[in-house]
Scaffold this active site. Structure first.
Site, PDB file in Angstrom:
ATOM      1  N   CYS A 208       0.720  -1.185   0.022  1.00 28.66           N
ATOM      2  CA  CYS A 208      -0.095  -0.109   0.062  1.00 28.66           C
ATOM      3  C   CYS A 208       1.124   1.148  -0.023  1.00 28.66           C
ATOM      4  O   CYS A 208       1.988   1.184  -0.154  1.00 28.66           O
ATOM      5  CB  CYS A 208      -0.725  -0.005   1.111  1.00 28.66           C
TER       6      CYS A 208
ATOM      7  N   LEU B 216      -3.676  -1.751  -1.779  1.00 29.45           N
ATOM      8  CA  LEU B 216      -3.662  -3.007  -2.783  1.00 29.45           C
ATOM      9  C   LEU B 216      -3.612  -4.284  -2.039  1.00 29.45           C
ATOM     10  O   LEU B 216      -2.929  -4.758  -1.070  1.00 29.45           O
ATOM     11  CB  LEU B 216      -2.033  -3.180  -3.026  1.00 29.45           C
TER      12      LEU B 216
ATOM     13  N   ILE C 217      -4.106  -7.867  -0.634  1.00 28.29           N
ATOM     14  CA  ILE C 217      -3.189  -8.929  -0.401  1.00 28.29           C
ATOM     15  C   ILE C 217      -3.743 -10.118   0.439  1.00 28.29           C
ATOM     16  O   ILE C 217      -4.056 -11.144   0.058  1.00 28.29           O
ATOM     17  CB  ILE C 217      -1.675  -8.782  -0.425  1.00 28.29           C
TER      18      ILE C 217
END
Length: 653
Positions: free
Chosen positions: A2, A64, A66
């Site tokens: 991130c 992001l 994950i």
């Protein structure tokens, strides 16, 4: 993976508004395209008039996804909302830590590794970092103490910039985010330029812009009551060597196999597809091999090559993939990869001229089309003495025993006039560089070998006015300070330690982080698990390097995963044919950039020195490719960040 941003300000200083924070996050949206969130402290704008807060805070986050795709939205808090965190990275041992924290009475609302940080801070305060096994940068706001904690992982895999002003501290994963705050002055730090020409990067904590700094690896910064304190919390234990006995070596072999395997297993924790970079070298082959041994189906592997043969490793990568049984993908890079030079410059924030950033960005782009996480072999060369230059360090150490008159004769400038190949990597060029440095101290000799411009060539390039503005600044202090960390080990080990402390975080890891994150790809490096690093740091030099070859104990520990031809091949590196491109396809770019009025009017460099360097390169008298690329990147940085020549992706929408 991130991006984070935010700030803390006192009651009498300028606050960070929501619109400014959102602009900061927009500038780093590539780091987290899946989601974003902001938090403003409860006291901000809502304080009791009779008892106003002395400080307020704002945290921002780009995500992001994950792990815990449906949960883990940030910024995230503890149960009563008094402690908040914005986090970039991965805590690989979060499941084990979560169990411990639940046993200690903490209550979790998500399955994310982010929430582990909140409860670790509740339990251990600022030393919560000691418990973490991972790569990270995070910001924790402690509302009750009005305290901001910033922390960076041990090896410096994740970046953090900050700016301290009167009554205010701003921070972000990337410099460009802080520049979105209105009223920020843009003044070039001239000492940073001298550092950049020396190393091809700007070392921490210095930044290219005055008033900005980078948090060093393995550091925590606490901002409380308008005061900032920065403390280092870890260092590799090179000063605690293992005794070099056969029994100890056998034990270290087994421990290396076990520890690196565990590091790979932890880094395969993911709720999204993952793969591995595979160059066909020893390091990436080991990582891909361990991944395949831990996987029930073929692992995706990715490599990249060039149409210039001596820079192309694809055949080795193919061989490794076939040997390991991976599902392999390969791609080609040509000079057209530089058509968007402004994009490369914009993503790297500061002048950065490691030319391998070009293929790393291209590799990350194609890898992201298939997977979201990729494991790499980064860190192995520094930890296990894999670079060619360590041969020179070993040989020079033997030459130091020669009488001083003999060394002086060898270092005489007459030897530099003997004609040799102009190729950067030719044996003759290397011999000249080796001989020329023999008269220097071992520390400065190494700096001369790894530097882009040595002291004499920098001073010959600078205008008198620019030279005077440096006021005696010595860019070599960065290397000297790193050598001083471990005075009691042999010089080869000390040199590998220096690379772990300097070149690895400032160049290699910065390159990979930016190149991968600009395509929203998460890159993980098992060799940089701190348990692996600590084991390697304590190993005697002779276990790693012998008979002119490095990585000996590493190859022995994982010989079953490495084809014999790859075990014995010479290291190629991940360079690009800049020398060839500057004499052909990129010659117009080079000349237009460095001989333009815009470049010359900056007052840094002598026009005649620039023209001579270009002429020598084009005529084949000398290979100045790395120096010229260094200067091209510097000039384009000025155009992108100071003159607004930004790529389309940098324009707010």
């Amino acid at each position: 993976m991130c991006g984070i941003a935010g700030g803390v300000w006192s009651a009498n200083s300028e606050p960070l508004s929501r619109s400014q924070l959102e602009k900061m996050l927009h500038a780093i949206r590539h780091r987290g395209p899946d989601d974003y969130g902001v938090y403003f402290s409860a006291s901000e704008g809502n304080g009791n008039e009779n008892d106003p807060p002395s400080a307020s805070a704002a945290l921002g986050h780009r995500r992001l996804s994950i792990i815990d795709l449906s949960g883990g939205r940030q910024p995230l808090s503890n149960e009563d909302g008094t402690i908040w965190v914005s986090f970039n990275g991965e805590i690989y041992n979060y499941r084990e830590l979560r169990k411990e924290l639940i046993h200690q009475g903490h209550v979790f609302r998500t399955d994310s590794d982010t929430e582990v940080i909140v409860h670790l801070y509740e339990e251990y305060g600022v030393r919560c970092v000691d418990k973490m096994r991972g790569m990270f940068v995070f910001a924790v706001w402690d509302e009750s103490r009005e305290r901001l904690l910033l922390a960076r992982d041990r090896l410096g895999q994740k970046p953090l910039f900050y700016r301290q002003e009167s009554g205010r501290l701003l921070f972000a994963s990337e410099l460009k985010a802080i520049l979105e705050v209105s009223g920020i002055p843009l003044q070039v730090n001239r000492q940073a330029i001298d550092l950049y020409l020396t190393y091809q990067y700007i070392p921490h904590p210095t930044s290219i812009l005055s008033g900005f700094q980078k948090l060093p690896p393995a550091s925590i910064a606490v901002y409380e009551r308008n005061e900032l304190t920065v403390e280092r919390y870890w260092k590799p234990p090179y000063d605690d060597p293992i005794e070099a006995t056969p029994a100890a070596r056998s034990e270290a072999l087994a421990e290396l196999r076990e520890t690196l395997t565990e590091a790979v297993r932890l880094r395969m924790r993911s709720d999204v597809p993952l793969g591995a970079f595979l160059s066909g070298g020893i390091d990436s082959t080991i990582i891909a091999g361990l991944m395949q041994s831990l996987s029930e189906k073929p692992v995706h592997t990715f490599s990249i090559g060039f149409p210039v043969h001596e820079y192309d490793e694809r055949a080795y990568a193919r061989e490794a993939a076939k040997f390991l049984g991976t599902e392999h993908h390969e791609f080609l890079v040509d000079p057209s990869a530089l058509e968007t030079l402004s994009t490369l410059i914009w993503h790297y924030d500061e002048p950065f001229s490691d030319s391998s950033a070009i293929p790393t960005m291209a590799l990350s782009e194609v890898t992201r089309k298939i997977v979201t996480v990729a494991l790499s072999g980064d860190g192995s060369d520094e930890l296990f003495a894999g670079y060619h230059r360590y041969r020179a360090v070993d040989l020079a150490g033997k030459a130091d025993w020669l009488p001083r008159p003999v060394k002086a004769a060898l270092a005489a400038k007459i030897w530099q006039k003997i004609p040799t190949s102009t190729r950067q990597r030719s044996l003759g060029r290397r011999a000249k560089r080796f001989i020329a440095a023999l008269g220097q101290s071992p520390e400065r000799r190494y700096l001369r070998w790894i530097g882009i411009f040595d002291e004499d060539s920098r001073h010959n390039l600078y205008t008198r006015e620019f030279q005077e503005s440096l006021d005696g600044f010595d860019s070599g202090d960065f290397i000297d300070d790193a050598y001083a960390e471990y005075p009691n080990r042999d010089f080869l080990t000390r040199t590998t330690a220096v690379d772990v402390l300097t070149y690895l975080p400032c160049d290699i890891l910065s390159k990979v982080d930016i190149a991968s994150m600009c395509h929203s790809l998460e890159a993980r490096s098992p060799f940089l698990d701190h348990h692996v690093v600590e084991l390697a740091a304590r190993m005697p030099a002779e276990w790693k390097y012998s008979n002119g070859k490095g990585k000996q104990i590493l190859i022995e520990a994982f010989s079953d995963l490495i084809p014999e031809s790859i075990q014995n091949r010479s290291k190629m590196g991940f360079g690009v044919p800049i020398d060839h491109w500057f004499r052909n396809e990129l010659k117009p770019l080079m000349k237009e950039t460095l001989l333009s009025d815009r470049c010359l009017d900056r007052g840094y460099f002598r026009p005649d020195a620039l023209k001579l360097m270009i002429d020598e390169h084009l005529n084949g008298r000398w290979d100045h490719s790395y120096r010229l690329w260094n200067l091209v990147c510097l000039e384009h940085w000025h155009r992108v960040f100071l003159e607004g020549a930004r790529p389309e992706e940098a324009v707010p929408v």
